[in-house]
Scaffold this motif. Structure first.
Motif, PDB file in Angstrom:
ATOM      1  N   SER A 149       0.878  -0.997   0.134  1.00 50.56           N
ATOM      2  CA  SER A 149      -0.200   0.122  -0.035  1.00 50.56           C
ATOM      3  C   SER A 149       1.121   1.348  -0.019  1.00 50.56           C
ATOM      4  CB  SER A 149      -0.804   0.153   1.214  1.00 50.56           C
ATOM      5  OG  SER A 149      -0.337   0.160   2.231  1.00 50.56           O
ATOM      6  N   ASN A 150       2.045   1.109   0.457  1.00 47.60           N
ATOM      7  CA  ASN A 150       2.782   2.515   0.319  1.00 47.60           C
ATOM      8  C   ASN A 150       3.405   2.874  -1.252  1.00 47.60           C
ATOM      9  OD1 ASN A 150       2.612   2.643   3.050  1.00 47.60           O
ATOM     10  ND2 ASN A 150       4.741   1.825   3.356  1.00 47.60           N
ATOM     11  N   GLN A 151       3.238   1.917  -2.129  1.00 50.49           N
ATOM     12  CA  GLN A 151       3.850   2.153  -3.652  1.00 50.49           C
ATOM     13  C   GLN A 151       2.555   2.571  -4.316  1.00 50.49           C
ATOM     14  OE1 GLN A 151       5.540  -1.504  -4.507  1.00 50.49           O
ATOM     15  NE2 GLN A 151       7.599  -1.039  -4.105  1.00 50.49           N
ATOM     16  N   PHE A 152       2.631   3.693  -5.232  1.00 46.32           N
ATOM     17  CA  PHE A 152       1.625   3.798  -5.969  1.00 46.32           C
ATOM     18  C   PHE A 152       1.749   3.038  -7.370  1.00 46.32           C
ATOM     19  CE2 PHE A 152       4.321   7.280  -4.942  1.00 46.32           C
ATOM     20  CZ  PHE A 152       4.741   7.754  -6.042  1.00 46.32           C
ATOM     21  N   SER A 153       0.701   2.770  -7.965  1.00 48.26           N
ATOM     22  CA  SER A 153       0.831   2.322  -9.348  1.00 48.26           C
ATOM     23  C   SER A 153       0.938   3.396 -10.223  1.00 48.26           C
ATOM     24  CB  SER A 153      -0.516   1.151  -9.429  1.00 48.26           C
ATOM     25  OG  SER A 153      -1.772   2.213  -9.611  1.00 48.26           O
ATOM     26  N   GLU A 154       0.751   2.843 -11.522  1.00 45.57           N
ATOM     27  CA  GLU A 154       0.675   3.872 -12.553  1.00 45.57           C
ATOM     28  C   GLU A 154      -0.728   4.271 -12.775  1.00 45.57           C
ATOM     29  OE1 GLU A 154       4.174   4.351 -12.443  1.00 45.57           O
ATOM     30  OE2 GLU A 154       3.229   5.427 -14.100  1.00 45.57           O
ATOM     31  N   SER A 155      -1.734   3.570 -12.158  1.00 46.45           N
ATOM     32  CA  SER A 155      -3.073   4.257 -12.276  1.00 46.45           C
ATOM     33  C   SER A 155      -3.484   5.397 -11.580  1.00 46.45           C
ATOM     34  CB  SER A 155      -3.867   2.958 -12.025  1.00 46.45           C
ATOM     35  OG  SER A 155      -3.423   2.340 -11.061  1.00 46.45           O
ATOM     36  N   ALA A 156      -3.702   6.464 -12.094  1.00 45.48           N
ATOM     37  CA  ALA A 156      -4.253   7.807 -11.696  1.00 45.48           C
ATOM     38  C   ALA A 156      -5.602   7.334 -11.387  1.00 45.48           C
ATOM     39  CB  ALA A 156      -4.051   8.509 -12.428  1.00 45.48           C
ATOM     40  N   THR A 157      -5.852   8.097 -10.131  1.00 45.84           N
ATOM     41  CA  THR A 157      -7.453   7.953  -9.681  1.00 45.84           C
ATOM     42  C   THR A 157      -7.923   9.296  -9.666  1.00 45.84           C
ATOM     43  OG1 THR A 157      -6.487   8.741  -7.443  1.00 45.84           O
ATOM     44  CG2 THR A 157      -6.681   6.403  -7.832  1.00 45.84           C
ATOM     45  N   ALA A 158      -7.123  10.290 -10.048  1.00 48.98           N
ATOM     46  CA  ALA A 158      -7.591  11.747 -10.303  1.00 48.98           C
ATOM     47  C   ALA A 158      -6.460  12.520 -11.116  1.00 48.98           C
ATOM     48  CB  ALA A 158      -8.134  12.355  -9.042  1.00 48.98           C
ATOM     49  N   LYS A 159      -7.259  13.489 -11.974  1.00 47.24           N
ATOM     50  CA  LYS A 159      -5.992  14.345 -12.646  1.00 47.24           C
ATOM     51  C   LYS A 159      -6.885  15.880 -12.291  1.00 47.24           C
ATOM     52  CE  LYS A 159      -8.529  14.340 -17.019  1.00 47.24           C
ATOM     53  NZ  LYS A 159      -8.937  13.749 -18.272  1.00 47.24           N
ATOM     54  N   ASP A 160      -5.793  16.685 -12.673  1.00 45.90           N
ATOM     55  CA  ASP A 160      -5.895  18.071 -12.432  1.00 45.90           C
ATOM     56  C   ASP A 160      -6.996  18.366 -11.183  1.00 45.90           C
ATOM     57  OD1 ASP A 160      -7.081  18.413 -16.024  1.00 45.90           O
ATOM     58  OD2 ASP A 160      -5.074  18.350 -15.084  1.00 45.90           O
ATOM     59  N   VAL A 161      -6.005  18.009 -10.196  1.00 46.20           N
ATOM     60  CA  VAL A 161      -6.565  18.003  -8.807  1.00 46.20           C
ATOM     61  C   VAL A 161      -6.170  19.604  -8.290  1.00 46.20           C
ATOM     62  CG1 VAL A 161      -6.446  17.352  -6.463  1.00 46.20           C
ATOM     63  CG2 VAL A 161      -6.458  15.730  -8.316  1.00 46.20           C
ATOM     64  N   ARG A 162      -7.201  20.254  -7.910  1.00 48.78           N
ATOM     65  CA  ARG A 162      -6.821  21.689  -7.305  1.00 48.78           C
ATOM     66  C   ARG A 162      -7.555  21.819  -6.165  1.00 48.78           C
ATOM     67  NH1 ARG A 162      -4.520  22.389 -11.121  1.00 48.78           N
ATOM     68  NH2 ARG A 162      -5.007  22.848 -13.223  1.00 48.78           N
ATOM     69  N   ILE A 163      -6.924  22.256  -5.286  1.00 48.73           N
ATOM     70  CA  ILE A 163      -7.318  22.369  -3.671  1.00 48.73           C
ATOM     71  C   ILE A 163      -6.878  23.842  -3.340  1.00 48.73           C
ATOM     72  CG2 ILE A 163      -7.026  21.652  -1.303  1.00 48.73           C
ATOM     73  CD1 ILE A 163      -5.474  19.299  -3.377  1.00 48.73           C
ATOM     74  N   ARG A 164      -8.022  24.457  -2.664  1.00 54.18           N
ATOM     75  CA  ARG A 164      -7.624  25.649  -2.238  1.00 54.18           C
ATOM     76  C   ARG A 164      -8.315  25.781  -0.739  1.00 54.18           C
ATOM     77  NH1 ARG A 164     -10.870  30.663  -4.457  1.00 54.18           N
ATOM     78  NH2 ARG A 164      -9.117  31.132  -5.797  1.00 54.18           N
ATOM     79  N   LEU A 165      -7.588  26.355   0.148  1.00 56.30           N
ATOM     80  CA  LEU A 165      -7.904  26.530   1.753  1.00 56.30           C
ATOM     81  C   LEU A 165      -8.554  27.807   1.709  1.00 56.30           C
ATOM     82  CD1 LEU A 165      -4.824  25.362   3.050  1.00 56.30           C
ATOM     83  CD2 LEU A 165      -6.727  23.951   3.178  1.00 56.30           C
ATOM     84  N   GLU A 166      -9.535  28.025   2.317  1.00 61.19           N
ATOM     85  CA  GLU A 166     -10.066  29.326   2.490  1.00 61.19           C
ATOM     86  C   GLU A 166     -10.161  29.475   4.401  1.00 61.19           C
ATOM     87  OE1 GLU A 166     -13.906  29.676   0.690  1.00 61.19           O
ATOM     88  OE2 GLU A 166     -13.071  29.552  -1.096  1.00 61.19           O
ATOM     89  N   PHE A 167      -9.551  30.393   4.592  1.00 55.93           N
ATOM     90  CA  PHE A 167      -9.449  30.339   6.149  1.00 55.93           C
ATOM     91  C   PHE A 167     -10.501  31.460   6.651  1.00 55.93           C
ATOM     92  CE2 PHE A 167      -5.857  27.947   6.455  1.00 55.93           C
ATOM     93  CZ  PHE A 167      -5.016  28.265   5.399  1.00 55.93           C
ATOM     94  N   ASP A 168     -11.292  31.266   7.528  1.00 50.27           N
ATOM     95  CA  ASP A 168     -12.320  31.834   8.205  1.00 50.27           C
ATOM     96  C   ASP A 168     -11.563  33.419   8.803  1.00 50.27           C
ATOM     97  OD1 ASP A 168     -14.222  33.401   9.349  1.00 50.27           O
ATOM     98  OD2 ASP A 168     -15.137  31.260  10.433  1.00 50.27           O
ATOM     99  N   PRO A 169     -11.619  34.401   8.296  1.00 52.57           N
ATOM    100  CA  PRO A 169     -10.876  35.608   8.794  1.00 52.57           C
ATOM    101  C   PRO A 169     -11.678  36.120  10.329  1.00 52.57           C
ATOM    102  CG  PRO A 169     -12.700  36.129   7.112  1.00 52.57           C
ATOM    103  CD  PRO A 169     -12.517  34.702   7.111  1.00 52.57           C
ATOM    104  N   ALA A 170     -12.609  35.489  10.481  1.00 50.07           N
ATOM    105  CA  ALA A 170     -12.895  35.848  12.050  1.00 50.07           C
ATOM    106  C   ALA A 170     -12.254  34.886  12.905  1.00 50.07           C
ATOM    107  CB  ALA A 170     -14.658  35.557  12.277  1.00 50.07           C
ATOM    108  N   LYS A 171     -11.616  33.910  12.388  1.00 48.26           N
ATOM    109  CA  LYS A 171     -10.846  33.002  13.179  1.00 48.26           C
ATOM    110  C   LYS A 171      -9.449  33.099  12.979  1.00 48.26           C
ATOM    111  CE  LYS A 171     -14.229  29.749  14.495  1.00 48.26           C
ATOM    112  NZ  LYS A 171     -15.312  29.775  13.881  1.00 48.26           N
ATOM    113  N   ILE A 172      -8.922  33.341  11.738  1.00 50.27           N
ATOM    114  CA  ILE A 172      -7.530  33.242  11.329  1.00 50.27           C
ATOM    115  C   ILE A 172      -7.251  34.780  10.866  1.00 50.27           C
ATOM    116  CG2 ILE A 172      -6.153  32.214   9.835  1.00 50.27           C
ATOM    117  CD1 ILE A 172      -6.991  30.373  11.847  1.00 50.27           C
TER     118      ILE A 172
END
Lengths: 185, 509
Positions: B332-355
């Motif tokens: 399970s530590n090795q990854f195969s050549e099979s992609a599970t997702a592509k063009d992955v984008r992640i954004r974090l939005e921080f609550d300004p009332a808290k951060i």
């Protein structure tokens, strides 16, 4: 009043404490024969370090620490007379195997490496401790103890020989039940 | 037995204490004499036994009271006691003289006038129009005496200027932080908002409104209170910009760690530019578990105090490409050549009332190629492909806002994930609110603490000004306590490297 400079010296000293306390306590313990006294010695060593200008020890910290620790330990021994079964002024003559054993107190060793080191004559013990526990070179040991490098080599050689006998003796213990047996011949 | 070789030389030879000439002499003699050879073997055996047995012996420590006595003594004696009245008088004279000359210098450099010059404060309005993000339109701020005195603009060690309208806040912050919640106004962005000003956007307590005005109405606000992920929704028609230029890559090399290891193994301190914290963090296996909810990858988040500044928080975000159903992964530590997702984008939005502000940990040198202009929205991450089993880890440091009691939600971060399935062109967007509730540092997972130790080590090596009070010894202690199973021995090796670095720093300072 704590200035920035002092804060950084404080941090440096506490780091040095974390880094060296273990080995210094081991060394002091081998010198004075009592772990609690050894801790006191190391504490005094670091208190002394605070009083010293850092520029004076830069690059030589390890040597400085061991030297001061040694001096503290010797002072303590002098003060309290006999802390350890063996005295400091052991003979320097080259012993053959038989006399080597007679010089070593045949206390019932528990078989650990620390006990083996503790059974050595004090001059060999110090050098073996600095070499194997402190991981210091002959040159560094010579600077710390004030002995010449060839003297250090001599004591190291005899120390290793003694360790060999002690380790063999320990191996024998595993075959015998209780008691202390001498290796003959 | 040869007389020419002194017995002691044999021991010295085994212990590597001879110079080259002597060593060669001994080696020659030993080779020619079987008795000597045997003797050397015996000495080697004894020394080896002693060394290895000593390794098993735990090092003793000073007691708590010993340490307290030492700590209490680490204070400076008052001036008078140390130097006497002579110095006291001198200081009385020196101090005003210094003040006068500093003032004269400042006046000469025209600093006060510049302090009040409004042009030095970056006007937020400039960033709300046009296609450019906050990052790219910020003027390049150089580190000059002028910028330091102003205190409202600064340059951090990752070349990103920080700005804020909140003067009180800026005066309190000791070093630079990127302004929070700076969203791109890029109409072509994946997670875009019509962002005018910070406060306007977050007037509403329901963040769903901000996500996508077209689709938000489809969802009931009750979804908002879920602890874990909320809703997956598709966003077919949104044009997608290539945000990779502005986002931080999750998949990183780990050569940065190899370089640090090599240098320290040779008793050399790595220089700051060799240290790549994100690569060091990702060198280790955190073994995130796969989620079973049908998503192609899992996200884990963990929040607690930052070990290098206990007024700040640290958030650990881990990604793992999920296993593909039906495919047997031998390891399970090795990854195969099979992609599970592509063009992955992640954004974090921080609550300004808290951060109040946040800082991405690592990724400092990557904008060199762009000529020093920072190119990162450092709240966005991407991965062109995410393979099954592949993992990535990102850490953020957070400055909490002054008071967060009036906030109705306990959500502190919103994670927005966009991805495509490998063989499809449709975007999927996944909203993941992260709860504010966090564990005490000591109660966090091994992964959290260990990764924070790695980050702390990187910061020490880089002499980072964000490090308030973390020492090498602290790093060692945290790493030892969070070592866990350490099946591949990497964590133990890390601890050894930190010990080397500590020793080098103590000796050479």
């Amino acid at each position: 009043m704590v200035t920035d400079q002092n804060q950084s010296k404080r941090d440096w000293l506490l780091e040095a404490l974390d880094c060296y306390e273990g080995r210094l306590i081991q060394y002091a313990d081998n010198m004075v024969g009592d772990i609690e006294r050894a801790r006191d010695v190391v504490q005094e060593t670091f208190l002394k370090l605070w009083e010293v200008k850092r520029s004076k020890v830069d690059g030589y910290l390890e040597q400085w620490l061991y030297t001061v620790c040694r001096n503290r330990a010797l002072d303590l021994i002098k003060k309290e007379k006999r802390m350890f079964p063996l005295t400091l002024d052991a003979e320097f003559a080259i012993p053959d195997d038989k006399s080597l054993i007679s010089n070593i107190e045949l206390q019932e060793t528990k078989g650990t490496i620390l006990d083996a080191i503790r059974s050595l004559p004090s001059n060999q013990r110090e050098v073996i401790s600095l070499k194997f526990q402190g991981e210091l070179s002959y040159k560094e040991i010579s600077k710390i103890t004030g002995l010449s490098v060839s003297n250090v080599g001599f004591l190291m050689h005899n120390g290793v020989k003694s360790m060999r006998l002690l380790l063999e003796k320990n191996d024998e213990h595993e075959d015998f039940e209780g008691g202390v047996r001498c290796q003959t011949g | 037995m040869s007389d020419r070789i002194n017995e002691e030389l044999l021991t010295a030879y085994v212990l590597n204490e001879l110079d080259e000439k002597e060593r060669n002499r001994v080696e020659k003699a030993v080779q020619n004499d079987p008795a000597l050879t045997q003797e050397v073997q015996m000495i080697k055996l004894v020394c080896g036994t002693v060394k290895s047995e000593l390794l098993d012996v735990p090092l003793p420590e000073l007691t708590g009271s010993h340490k307290m006595i030492i700590r209490n003594s680490l204070t400076v004696k008052p001036w008078k006691e140390r130097y006497g009245i002579r110095y006291f008088l001198e200081w009385k004279i020196m101090a005003p003289a210094l003040c006068v000359s500093v003032l004269a210098l400042l006046i000469f450099l025209n600093v006060p006038a510049q302090m009040f010059n409004k042009e030095n404060v970056i006007d937020l309005k400039r960033f709300t129009t046009g296609n450019d993000s906050l990052v790219s339109t910020a003027p390049t701020v150089r580190k000059t005496a002028r910028t330091k005195t102003v205190g409202k603009i600064g340059v951090m060690d990752n070349y990103q200027p920080f700005v804020s309208r909140d003067r009180d806040f800026m005066n309190k912050v000791s070093s630079g932080y990127f302004m929070e919640n700076a969203y791109s106004n890029n109409a072509r962005g994946l997670f875009d908002h019509n962002f005018i000003g910070r406060r306007k956007v977050f007037k509403s307590s329901n963040p769903m409104q901000l996500i996508n005005r077209d689709t938000a109405s489809r969802y009931a606000s009750s979804h908002y209170n879920l602890q874990n992920y909320e809703i997956i929704y598709r966003n077919r028609n949104r044009p997608i910009a290539d945000n990779s230029q502005y986002a931080v890559p999750i998949n990183v090399n780990t050569t940065g760690y190899d370089n640090v290891r090599q240098l320290l193994s040779n008793n050399q301190m790595p220089s700051s530019d060799v240290v790549k914290i994100e690569e060091m963090i990702n060198y280790f296996n955190y073994n995130y578990s796969s989620s079973n909810d049908g998503l192609p990858f899992s996200v884990i988040t963990e929040i607690s105090k930052s070990p290098w500044n206990d007024k700040h928080k640290l958030v650990h975000i881990g990604f793992r490409g999920n296993k593909i159903r039906g495919i047997n992964m031998p390891n399970s530590n090795q990854f195969s050549e099979s992609a599970t997702a592509k063009d992955v984008r992640i954004r974090l939005e921080f609550d300004p009332a808290k951060i109040k502000a946040y800082r991405l940990i690592g990724y400092e040198n990557r904008d060199r190629d762009s000529g020093g202009k920072n190119i990162y929205h450092n709240c966005e991450m991407y991965a062109n492909e995410l393979y099954a089993g592949q993992m990535g880890t990102v850490l953020y440091e957070l400055i909490p806002a002054a008071s967060s009691e009036d906030s109705r939600s306990n959500k502190i971060i919103t994670l927005k994930l966009g991805y495509k399935l490998p063989d499809k062109d449709q975007w999927h967007i996944f909203i993941y609110p992260v709860s504010e509730r966090y564990a005490q540092f000591d109660d966090t997972s091994d992964n959290f603490r260990f990764s924070s130790a790695v980050a702390g080590f990187g910061m020490l090596l880089k002499n980072s000004s964000y490090n308030r009070n973390l020492s090498y010894s602290d790093v060692i202690r945290i790493a030892k306590e969070s070592k866990g199973k350490d099946q591949n021995g990497r964590r133990a090796e890390f601890i050894r490297l930190v010990e080397i670095a500590r020793r080098l720093m103590i000796e050479k300072k």
